[in-house]
Design a protein around this motif. Structure first.
Motif, PDB file in Angstrom:
ATOM      1  N   UNK A 128       0.726  -1.059   0.108  1.00  0.00           N
ATOM      2  CA  UNK A 128       0.189   0.452   0.370  1.00  0.00           C
ATOM      3  C   UNK A 128       0.375   1.164  -0.208  1.00  0.00           C
ATOM      4  N   UNK A 129       2.152   1.234   0.412  1.00  0.00           N
ATOM      5  CA  UNK A 129       2.993   1.720   0.444  1.00  0.00           C
ATOM      6  C   UNK A 129       2.883   3.624  -0.715  1.00  0.00           C
ATOM      7  N   UNK A 130       3.229   2.561  -1.643  1.00  0.00           N
ATOM      8  CA  UNK A 130       3.336   3.663  -2.992  1.00  0.00           C
ATOM      9  C   UNK A 130       2.023   4.454  -3.501  1.00  0.00           C
ATOM     10  N   UNK A 131       0.483   3.845  -3.074  1.00  0.00           N
ATOM     11  CA  UNK A 131      -0.400   4.436  -3.317  1.00  0.00           C
ATOM     12  C   UNK A 131      -0.909   5.933  -2.402  1.00  0.00           C
ATOM     13  N   UNK A 132       0.093   5.184  -0.490  1.00  0.00           N
ATOM     14  CA  UNK A 132      -0.428   6.110   0.591  1.00  0.00           C
ATOM     15  C   UNK A 132       1.031   7.349   0.545  1.00  0.00           C
ATOM     16  N   UNK A 133       1.822   7.581  -0.264  1.00  0.00           N
ATOM     17  CA  UNK A 133       2.461   8.183  -0.379  1.00  0.00           C
ATOM     18  C   UNK A 133       2.724   9.036  -1.516  1.00  0.00           C
ATOM     19  N   UNK A 134       2.110   7.841  -2.170  1.00  0.00           N
ATOM     20  CA  UNK A 134       1.489   9.180  -3.426  1.00  0.00           C
ATOM     21  C   UNK A 134       0.059  10.670  -2.907  1.00  0.00           C
ATOM     22  N   UNK A 135      -0.358   9.981  -2.231  1.00  0.00           N
ATOM     23  CA  UNK A 135      -1.711  11.040  -1.704  1.00  0.00           C
ATOM     24  C   UNK A 135      -0.975  11.911  -0.660  1.00  0.00           C
ATOM     25  N   UNK A 136       0.675  12.038   0.330  1.00  0.00           N
ATOM     26  CA  UNK A 136       0.821  12.546   0.321  1.00  0.00           C
ATOM     27  C   UNK A 136       1.465  13.725  -0.304  1.00  0.00           C
ATOM     28  N   UNK A 137       1.789  13.498  -1.116  1.00  0.00           N
ATOM     29  CA  UNK A 137       2.620  14.552  -1.915  1.00  0.00           C
ATOM     30  C   UNK A 137       2.225  14.748  -3.002  1.00  0.00           C
ATOM     31  N   UNK A 138       0.450  14.813  -2.961  1.00  0.00           N
ATOM     32  CA  UNK A 138      -0.026  15.180  -3.869  1.00  0.00           C
ATOM     33  C   UNK A 138      -0.981  16.364  -2.654  1.00  0.00           C
ATOM     34  N   UNK A 139      -1.186  15.851  -1.858  1.00  0.00           N
ATOM     35  CA  UNK A 139      -1.489  16.988  -0.657  1.00  0.00           C
ATOM     36  C   UNK A 139      -0.870  18.175  -0.668  1.00  0.00           C
ATOM     37  N   UNK A 140       0.704  18.031  -0.317  1.00  0.00           N
ATOM     38  CA  UNK A 140       2.483  18.676  -0.130  1.00  0.00           C
ATOM     39  C   UNK A 140       1.797  19.955  -1.663  1.00  0.00           C
ATOM     40  N   UNK A 141       1.792  19.220  -2.526  1.00  0.00           N
ATOM     41  CA  UNK A 141       1.752  19.666  -3.778  1.00  0.00           C
ATOM     42  C   UNK A 141       0.832  21.079  -3.730  1.00  0.00           C
ATOM     43  N   UNK A 142      -0.610  20.678  -3.534  1.00  0.00           N
ATOM     44  CA  UNK A 142      -1.867  21.462  -3.294  1.00  0.00           C
ATOM     45  C   UNK A 142      -1.948  22.666  -2.503  1.00  0.00           C
ATOM     46  N   UNK A 185      11.506  14.476  -1.283  1.00  0.00           N
ATOM     47  CA  UNK A 185      10.791  13.235  -1.293  1.00  0.00           C
ATOM     48  C   UNK A 185      11.666  12.214  -0.012  1.00  0.00           C
ATOM     49  N   UNK A 186      11.002  11.488   0.324  1.00  0.00           N
ATOM     50  CA  UNK A 186      11.235  10.608   1.244  1.00  0.00           C
ATOM     51  C   UNK A 186      12.023  11.035   2.805  1.00  0.00           C
ATOM     52  N   UNK A 187      11.737  12.385   3.146  1.00  0.00           N
ATOM     53  CA  UNK A 187      13.106  13.095   4.057  1.00  0.00           C
ATOM     54  C   UNK A 187      12.646  12.802   5.676  1.00  0.00           C
ATOM     55  N   UNK A 188      11.910  12.200   5.701  1.00  0.00           N
ATOM     56  CA  UNK A 188      11.386  11.375   6.877  1.00  0.00           C
ATOM     57  C   UNK A 188      11.676   9.808   6.769  1.00  0.00           C
ATOM     58  N   UNK A 189      10.596   9.043   6.300  1.00  0.00           N
ATOM     59  CA  UNK A 189      10.754   7.771   5.568  1.00  0.00           C
ATOM     60  C   UNK A 189      11.852   7.600   4.685  1.00  0.00           C
ATOM     61  N   UNK A 190      11.770   6.111   4.568  1.00  0.00           N
ATOM     62  CA  UNK A 190      12.470   5.663   2.762  1.00  0.00           C
ATOM     63  C   UNK A 190      11.115   5.722   1.832  1.00  0.00           C
ATOM     64  N   UNK A 191      11.856   5.990   1.234  1.00  0.00           N
ATOM     65  CA  UNK A 191      10.522   6.551  -0.421  1.00  0.00           C
ATOM     66  C   UNK A 191      10.284   5.335   0.000  1.00  0.00           C
ATOM     67  N   UNK A 192       9.122   5.349  -1.513  1.00  0.00           N
ATOM     68  CA  UNK A 192       8.282   3.749  -1.598  1.00  0.00           C
ATOM     69  C   UNK A 192       9.401   3.407  -3.189  1.00  0.00           C
ATOM     70  N   UNK A 193       9.422   2.107  -3.541  1.00  0.00           N
ATOM     71  CA  UNK A 193      10.162   1.563  -4.326  1.00  0.00           C
ATOM     72  C   UNK A 193       9.363   2.500  -5.840  1.00  0.00           C
TER      73      UNK A 193
END
Ligand code: HEC
Ligand code: HEC
Ligand code: HEC
Length: 193
Positions: A128-142, A185-193
């Motif tokens: 699920x990780x990639x999908x969740x990370x993408x959600x966070x990225x979209x939020x930050x971008x927004x 990206x990946x400044x607090x967690x390992x970014x998804x591969x």
């Protein structure tokens, strides 16, 4: 004509609620109102504080243990100066009332997910990780990486103290081009591969 001249229970209660009180003075009612308001506000603050610690966010649910461990090892948790960024600093809005609304929505979703065991194993989490990370990225971008900017406030003076190679890049950011999450990206967690 109704057989019950007083009307139903709901109607009677409503009528009583709407009519002025004969028993209590305005002052008493006012004090009761202020006390209820105070208890409600203080209670909300206590809930926000209790459910806002890294310990609560990182260890209460199975699903969060992996990101929490990575966060502890990252420069936003373990660093030379001891200034930390916690889960809340990066994932929850700082302003009221958005903070409460966001917490209620995200909290409900997380609790339901936890009860259904959506991510109770590392394998499920990784899937699920990639999908969740993408959600966070979209939020930050927004929101133009609002959470990052809450702590990292760039100015000419700040940028002048940064690594030389990054100064022209961050100068562009200061002029409104690009936002933190585009490059960091990946400044607090390992970014998804
Ligand atoms: C609660 C405040 C806070 C927030 C929020 C925050 N940071 Fe930081 N950040 C810091 C501090 C403090 C340091 C310096 C740590 C040290 O002493 O090395 C830092 C360091 C950094 C560094 C350099 C260290 C490294 O790992 O190379 C980068 C890049 C960075 N932050 C980016 C971000 C981005 C992007 C965001 C938003 C996703 C963000 N920060 C959110 C406080 C914060
Ligand atoms: C266009 C890409 C880009 C954008 C956008 C960007 N940065 Fe950077 N940033 C970099 C690069 C490249 C470095 C140097 C990488 C390194 O040191 O590992 C860097 C380094 C940093 C550092 C460390 C500086 C130092 O001197 O050690 C911090 C802190 C930082 N960025 C925070 C931010 C924040 C906060 C934002 C948003 C306001 C942001 N950056 C936007 C590319 C970018
Ligand atoms: C410095 C900011 C920062 C802090 C602190 C932080 N996060 Fe994150 N988090 C992010 C960003 C940015 C992403 C998007 C993915 C990425 O770039 O790593 C993310 C992604 C996530 C994800 C999605 C899965 C993933 O791996 O991408 C979860 C879940 C999460 N964070 C939970 C937490 C929890 C729990 C804590 C505290 C223990 C925490 N975060 C602390 C910035 C942060």
């Amino acid at each position: 004509m109704s057989s019950d001249p007083q009307g139903g229970l709901i109607k009677r209660t409503w009528r009583r609620l709407r009519s002025p009180s004969a028993r209590f003075s305005v002052l008493t009612l006012l004090i009761v109102g202020v006390v209820i308001g105070f208890v409600g506000t203080a209670g909300t603050q206590v809930m926000v504080a209790v459910t806002g610690t890294d310990k609560f966010c990182g260890t209460s649910c199975h699903s969060m243990q992996w990101v929490a461990k990575e966060h502890l090892a990252s420069s936003h948790s373990a660093n030379r100066t001891g200034v930390r960024a916690g889960c809340h600093d990066c994932h929850i809005p700082h302003e009221y009332p958005q903070l409460l609304w966001y917490k209620a929505k995200a909290g409900t979703k997380d609790i339901i997910g936890e009860m259904r065991g959506v991510m109770d194993t590392e394998e499920k989490f990784k899937a699920k990780r990639k999908e969740m990370a993408e959600h966070v990225w979209a939020e930050y971008k927004g929101n133009d990486s609002r959470a990052c900017r809450h702590c990292h406030q760039f100015s000419k003076e700040v940028i002048a103290k940064q690594k030389e190679m990054v100064q022209p890049i961050h100068t562009m950011v200061l002029q409104g081009q690009g936002t933190c999450i585009d490059c960091h990206q990946g400044i607090a967690h390992t970014p998804p591969s």
